[in-house]
Design a protein around this motif. Sequence first.
Motif, PDB file in Angstrom:
ATOM      1  N   PHE A  26       0.846  -1.196   0.000  1.00 20.73           N
ATOM      2  CA  PHE A  26       0.000   0.000   0.000  1.00 20.73           C
ATOM      3  C   PHE A  26       0.879   1.243   0.000  1.00 20.73           C
ATOM      4  O   PHE A  26       2.075   1.183   0.280  1.00 20.73           O
ATOM      5  N   HIS A  27       0.245   2.365  -0.333  1.00 18.05           N
ATOM      6  CA  HIS A  27       0.910   3.668  -0.326  1.00 18.05           C
ATOM      7  C   HIS A  27       0.284   4.520   0.772  1.00 18.05           C
ATOM      8  O   HIS A  27      -0.930   4.511   0.959  1.00 18.05           O
ATOM      9  N   SER A  28       1.108   5.238   1.507  1.00 14.11           N
ATOM     10  CA  SER A  28       0.624   6.162   2.524  1.00 14.11           C
ATOM     11  C   SER A  28       0.835   7.588   2.038  1.00 14.11           C
ATOM     12  O   SER A  28       1.983   8.003   1.804  1.00 14.11           O
ATOM     13  N   ASP A  29      -0.260   8.317   1.890  1.00 13.69           N
ATOM     14  CA  ASP A  29      -0.145   9.730   1.537  1.00 13.69           C
ATOM     15  C   ASP A  29       0.450  10.529   2.696  1.00 13.69           C
ATOM     16  O   ASP A  29       1.182  11.489   2.481  1.00 13.69           O
ATOM     17  N   GLU A  30       0.141  10.098   3.920  1.00 18.02           N
ATOM     18  CA  GLU A  30       0.631  10.787   5.113  1.00 18.02           C
ATOM     19  C   GLU A  30       2.167  10.811   5.157  1.00 18.02           C
ATOM     20  O   GLU A  30       2.776  11.835   5.460  1.00 18.02           O
ATOM     21  N   PHE A  31       2.787   9.678   4.847  1.00 13.97           N
ATOM     22  CA  PHE A  31       4.251   9.590   4.879  1.00 13.97           C
ATOM     23  C   PHE A  31       4.870   9.649   3.485  1.00 13.97           C
ATOM     24  O   PHE A  31       6.091   9.661   3.351  1.00 13.97           O
ATOM     25  N   ALA A  79       3.228   2.475  13.713  1.00 17.16           N
ATOM     26  CA  ALA A  79       1.857   2.393  14.222  1.00 17.16           C
ATOM     27  C   ALA A  79       0.853   2.471  13.071  1.00 17.16           C
ATOM     28  O   ALA A  79      -0.158   1.748  13.064  1.00 17.16           O
ATOM     29  N   MET A  80       1.109   3.331  12.088  1.00 17.47           N
ATOM     30  CA  MET A  80       0.233   3.439  10.926  1.00 17.47           C
ATOM     31  C   MET A  80       0.216   2.134  10.137  1.00 17.47           C
ATOM     32  O   MET A  80      -0.835   1.649   9.726  1.00 17.47           O
ATOM     33  N   VAL A  81       1.384   1.519   9.949  1.00 20.66           N
ATOM     34  CA  VAL A  81       1.478   0.263   9.217  1.00 20.66           C
ATOM     35  C   VAL A  81       0.751  -0.838   9.985  1.00 20.66           C
ATOM     36  O   VAL A  81       0.024  -1.642   9.393  1.00 20.66           O
ATOM     37  N   GLU A  82       0.911  -0.868  11.288  1.00 19.04           N
ATOM     38  CA  GLU A  82       0.224  -1.864  12.109  1.00 19.04           C
ATOM     39  C   GLU A  82      -1.294  -1.705  12.004  1.00 19.04           C
ATOM     40  O   GLU A  82      -2.024  -2.690  11.925  1.00 19.04           O
ATOM     41  N   GLU A  83      -1.755  -0.467  11.971  1.00 17.72           N
ATOM     42  CA  GLU A  83      -3.188  -0.207  11.807  1.00 17.72           C
ATOM     43  C   GLU A  83      -3.686  -0.730  10.456  1.00 17.72           C
ATOM     44  O   GLU A  83      -4.747  -1.353  10.363  1.00 17.72           O
TER      45      GLU A  83
END
Length: 96
Positions: A26-31, A79-83
Amino acid sequence: MEDEQNVIALTNEQGDEELFEVLFTFHSDEFNKDYIIVYPAGADFEEPVDVYPFIFHPEQTEQSTEGVVDQIEDDAELAMVEEKLNQFIDDLEEEE
């Protein structure tokens, strides 16, 4: 990250290649980063299976199947990845 491979080889600290299966990416826009979650190839799901999250830097050419992974060292990022992983597992359980 389309057309991803199902099995990848990662080189460990001793220089040995280990095979892993891709659970999801997945891609995170936040990071503003791409991530890959893998588990050991051939894992027996009758037992608990370790999963490993990495930051994924895919090679930028259309024909390449290579890339580089980095450890996630930031606590907020982890934490974001774990979520995301927990949501993925919840979604799988709902499908069953």
